[in-house]
Design a protein around this motif. Structure first.
Motif, short mmCIF file in Angstrom:
data_model
loop_
_atom_site.label_atom_id
_atom_site.label_comp_id
_atom_site.label_asym_id
_atom_site.label_seq_id
_atom_site.Cartn_x
_atom_site.Cartn_y
_atom_site.Cartn_z
N ASP A 101 7.61 -24.88 -24.26
CA ASP A 101 6.71 -24.92 -23.39
C ASP A 101 5.91 -25.89 -22.90
O ASP A 101 5.50 -25.72 -23.02
CB ASP A 101 5.36 -23.35 -23.17
CG ASP A 101 4.61 -22.81 -22.24
OD1 ASP A 101 5.06 -21.55 -21.28
OD2 ASP A 101 4.15 -23.33 -21.53
N LEU B 33 1.65 -24.97 -22.74
CA LEU B 33 1.51 -24.44 -23.61
C LEU B 33 1.76 -26.23 -25.34
O LEU B 33 1.03 -25.86 -26.58
CB LEU B 33 2.25 -23.20 -24.59
CG LEU B 33 1.03 -22.09 -23.79
CD1 LEU B 33 1.72 -21.03 -24.27
CD2 LEU B 33 -0.63 -22.36 -23.84
N LEU C 284 6.99 -14.89 -28.83
CA LEU C 284 5.98 -15.94 -28.61
C LEU C 284 6.73 -15.99 -26.49
O LEU C 284 6.42 -15.99 -25.29
CB LEU C 284 5.31 -16.66 -28.34
CG LEU C 284 4.58 -17.79 -27.69
CD1 LEU C 284 3.19 -16.54 -27.55
CD2 LEU C 284 3.61 -18.93 -28.82
N ARG C 285 7.93 -17.11 -26.89
CA ARG C 285 8.69 -17.77 -25.76
C ARG C 285 9.27 -16.07 -24.69
O ARG C 285 9.03 -16.10 -23.65
CB ARG C 285 10.25 -17.93 -26.41
CG ARG C 285 9.65 -19.97 -26.49
CD ARG C 285 11.29 -20.38 -27.09
NE ARG C 285 10.93 -21.31 -27.86
CZ ARG C 285 12.10 -22.21 -28.18
NH1 ARG C 285 12.91 -21.24 -29.09
NH2 ARG C 285 12.04 -22.97 -28.61
N ARG D 194 7.46 -13.37 -24.50
CA ARG D 194 6.26 -13.09 -24.41
C ARG D 194 6.35 -13.58 -23.54
O ARG D 194 5.60 -13.46 -21.27
CB ARG D 194 5.34 -12.43 -25.16
CG ARG D 194 5.39 -11.95 -26.01
CD ARG D 194 5.91 -10.21 -25.98
NE ARG D 194 6.59 -9.57 -26.94
CZ ARG D 194 8.35 -9.63 -27.09
NH1 ARG D 194 8.30 -10.35 -26.09
NH2 ARG D 194 8.64 -8.33 -27.70
N LEU D 195 5.69 -15.11 -23.12
CA LEU D 195 5.92 -15.63 -21.84
C LEU D 195 7.03 -15.76 -20.51
O LEU D 195 6.44 -15.98 -19.61
CB LEU D 195 5.98 -17.29 -22.52
CG LEU D 195 4.76 -17.53 -23.49
CD1 LEU D 195 4.80 -18.63 -24.60
CD2 LEU D 195 3.43 -18.02 -23.13
N GLU E 44 6.15 -12.50 -16.24
CA GLU E 44 5.15 -13.55 -16.38
C GLU E 44 3.30 -12.81 -14.85
O GLU E 44 2.93 -12.96 -14.80
CB GLU E 44 5.59 -14.16 -14.95
CG GLU E 44 6.20 -15.42 -16.04
CD GLU E 44 6.58 -15.86 -14.65
OE1 GLU E 44 6.70 -15.95 -13.12
OE2 GLU E 44 8.48 -17.23 -14.47
N ASP F 293 0.53 -12.94 -17.33
CA ASP F 293 0.48 -13.90 -17.48
C ASP F 293 -1.12 -14.33 -18.64
O ASP F 293 -1.98 -14.86 -19.25
CB ASP F 293 -1.03 -14.30 -16.19
CG ASP F 293 -1.90 -15.64 -16.35
OD1 ASP F 293 -0.92 -16.80 -16.46
OD2 ASP F 293 -2.87 -15.84 -15.63
N LEU F 294 0.54 -14.36 -19.62
CA LEU F 294 -0.27 -13.98 -20.91
C LEU F 294 -0.99 -16.19 -21.18
O LEU F 294 -1.56 -16.09 -21.93
CB LEU F 294 0.51 -13.73 -22.22
CG LEU F 294 1.21 -14.42 -23.60
CD1 LEU F 294 -0.35 -14.09 -24.73
CD2 LEU F 294 1.99 -13.99 -24.17
N ARG F 295 0.39 -16.61 -20.43
CA ARG F 295 0.12 -18.37 -20.77
C ARG F 295 -0.97 -18.66 -20.40
O ARG F 295 -2.10 -19.34 -20.88
CB ARG F 295 1.75 -18.83 -19.82
CG ARG F 295 1.12 -20.57 -20.07
CD ARG F 295 2.18 -21.21 -19.46
NE ARG F 295 3.55 -20.87 -19.41
CZ ARG F 295 4.68 -20.54 -19.55
NH1 ARG F 295 4.52 -19.71 -18.21
NH2 ARG F 295 5.36 -20.13 -20.01
#
Length: 187
Positions: free
Chosen positions: A75, A78, A102-103, A105-106, A109, A112-114
């Motif tokens: 990412d 991140l 994690l990828r 979940r990111l 969109e 907006d976890l990021r």
């Protein structure tokens, strides 16, 4: 007078408030997630800790914290700012599984976890997400910044909880028992 923001926050957010001469706690639920704020203080030192418990979400083997030098997660925002680790010692690539989780979940969109991760980990460099809990500590007695910290951690907790994966062990068990059940019932 130094304790007035502590009490005001408890009243404003509907949290239980407990206080002694050397410690205090706020306990309750915010936006559906359990929260616990504890403070320990003396005449010369105080420390406030904030914990938000997730509603599902983060698998037990994933730890996320601020830092540099971790294995890239792929990412551009991140990488170099967030370290994703596995807390297990299994030999089947637990770190890879943590990064893959994690990828995935990111990619969602909508939640907006990021943005939530960046907000918490940049603003609270000692924050840690592990074992179904988002936590951070603040130096000093609780002040006006406590409300903002609590909001940040609850926002991240909601983002992680909203995109929770099924427990792979439970899913594998359901598939195995469902397949066995279907086999027994076929003519």
């Amino acid at each position: 007078a130094a304790r007035a923001p502590w009490r005001a926050l408890a009243e404003e957010r509907g949290l239980l408030h407990e206080e002694t001469r050397t410690s205090g706690a706020l306990d309750g639920t915010l936006r559906g997630l359990p929260v616990l704020v504890r403070v320990r203080y003396s005449d010369h030192h105080a420390r406030t800790s904030v914990r938000v418990t997730l509603d599902g979400g983060l698998p037990g083997h994933v730890r996320i914290r601020a830092g540099e030098g971790g294995v890239p997660i792929g990412d551009p925002i991140l990488d170099g700012r967030v370290i994703v680790e596995s807390t297990t010692t299994a030999r089947d690539g637990p770190h890879d599984a943590a990064v893959a989780w994690l990828r995935e979940r990111l990619a969602d969109e909508e939640h907006d976890l990021r943005g939530c991760l960046m907000d918490v980990l940049q603003g609270l460099p000692n924050a840690l997400i592990e074992d179904g809990v988002v936590q951070a500590s603040l130096p000093g007695r609780p002040g006006p910044e406590l409300a903002e910290t609590l909001d940040r951690l609850v926002d991240l907790g909601k983002a992680l909880s909203l995109v929770h994966p099924p427990d792979t062990h439970d899913e594998a068990h359901r598939r195995a028992t469902g397949a066995a059940h279907a086999t027994r019932q076929s003519p």
